[in-house]
Design a protein around this motif. Structure first.
Motif, PDB file in Angstrom:
ATOM      1  N   LEU A 281       0.898  -1.234   0.191  1.00  0.00           N
ATOM      2  CA  LEU A 281       0.022  -0.019  -0.007  1.00  0.00           C
ATOM      3  C   LEU A 281       0.873   1.164   0.170  1.00  0.00           C
ATOM      4  N   LYS A 282       0.756   2.063  -1.000  1.00  0.00           N
ATOM      5  CA  LYS A 282       1.599   3.315  -0.916  1.00  0.00           C
ATOM      6  C   LYS A 282       0.544   4.621  -0.523  1.00  0.00           C
ATOM      7  N   ALA A 283       1.124   5.324   0.066  1.00  0.00           N
ATOM      8  CA  ALA A 283       0.415   6.761   0.632  1.00  0.00           C
ATOM      9  C   ALA A 283       1.002   7.905  -0.290  1.00  0.00           C
ATOM     10  N   LYS A 284       0.756   8.297  -1.397  1.00  0.00           N
ATOM     11  CA  LYS A 284       1.227   9.483  -2.091  1.00  0.00           C
ATOM     12  C   LYS A 284       0.477  10.642  -1.772  1.00  0.00           C
ATOM     13  N   ILE A 285      -0.297  10.676  -0.834  1.00  0.00           N
ATOM     14  CA  ILE A 285      -1.042  11.801  -0.439  1.00  0.00           C
ATOM     15  C   ILE A 285      -1.097  11.717   1.106  1.00  0.00           C
TER      16      ILE A 285
END
Length: 270
Positions: A9-13
């Motif tokens: 899971l990537k959190a780019k915000i």
């Protein structure tokens, strides 16, 4: 793609952010499958080539286009040409005062082909400038997002507008390709299995997707080849055998003609 439970899971915000605008990273290295949770992502590409896999569907990058990612969807990029464009990430809450756009957002297709990019590109650029400005106004960004979604709704190539008979044939054809791509390589073989004709298959694919029936088969073979190169340690010869090529050299020529890279060079990029 891998099982979603294995996908990072990537959190780019940031947690405190509701909206973010940036330029597309101009890199060609394939990305690993990942997902973004809790926010939407709209990608406008002016330039670039390759494939974008969203969940279990592979979309060929034929610019100009827009791709829409909904929260939790798994995706990865595999570019063969440097991409140029914009990325707009936002949480659904930003549309709480824009009910029409909020509704249309869920009606948009994952891929929207664009005939004229200038107006949308200008809106994305204005959004980026507003986001980067010291006088950044969230309300202005929300207004730009509202306009972008409404414009995308106008551009949307929603397949439900197509002839139902054509769509039924297209979906059946794509399902069969997904099942038999390794041993059936000719459009005529699929036409026979579907009690149709090559002309009808080509017409259905061209009308709905803007590509011929043979391209659908080749794209599926390329996708499988990339999956095997990406997720396994099989040799090029073993992969060529799995995909029913007469020998490894034919497979290498096929792969390079559709990706611009040899299988070995593609694997080195991963």
């Amino acid at each position: 793609m891998k099982n979603k439970q294995d996908i990072p899971l990537k959190a780019k915000i940031e947690t405190h952010q509701w909206i973010k605008v940036s330029r597309m990273k101009e890199v060609i290295k394939p990305t690993r499958p990942h997902k973004h949770d809790g926010y939407f992502e709209i990608i406008l590409l002016r330039e670039g080539a390759g494939f974008h896999t969203i969940d279990d569907a592979a979309y060929e990058v034929l610019t100009p286009l827009v791709h829409l990612l909904k929260p939790g969807q798994v995706h990865c990029w595999d570019f063969t040409q440097i991409p140029k464009g914009y990325v707009l990430m936002f949480k659904e809450e930003v549309l709480q005062n824009y009910s029409a756009a909020r509704t249309k957002l869920y009606e948009l297709q994952p891929e929207i082909r664009l005939r004229d990019i200038h107006e949308l590109s200008a809106l994305f650029e204005q959004s980026l400038q507003a986001y980067q400005s010291d006088r950044n106004s969230d309300e202005m960004l929300y207004a730009y997002l509202n306009l972008i979604i409404l414009k995308l709704s106008q551009h949307s190539n929603d397949l439900t507008l197509s002839n139902p008979t054509t769509l039924s044939l297209l979906y059946t054809y794509k399902k069969l390709v997904n099942q038999r791509f390794a041993d059936l390589k000719l459009v005529s073989e699929y036409a026979e299995a579907l009690h149709s004709s090559t002309a009808r298959l080509n017409e259905a694919c061209q009308t709905a997707l803007g590509k011929n029936a043979s391209t659908i088969i080749k794209e599926r073979i390329v996708l499988e080849a990339k999956n095997l190169l990406f997720h396994t340690n099989k040799t090029v010869t073993e992969i060529a055998t799995d995909l029913r090529f007469s020998d490894a050299s034919n497979f290498v020529r096929f792969f390079k003609s559709h990706t611009g890279l040899t299988p070995h060079k593609y694997r080195d990029l991963i």
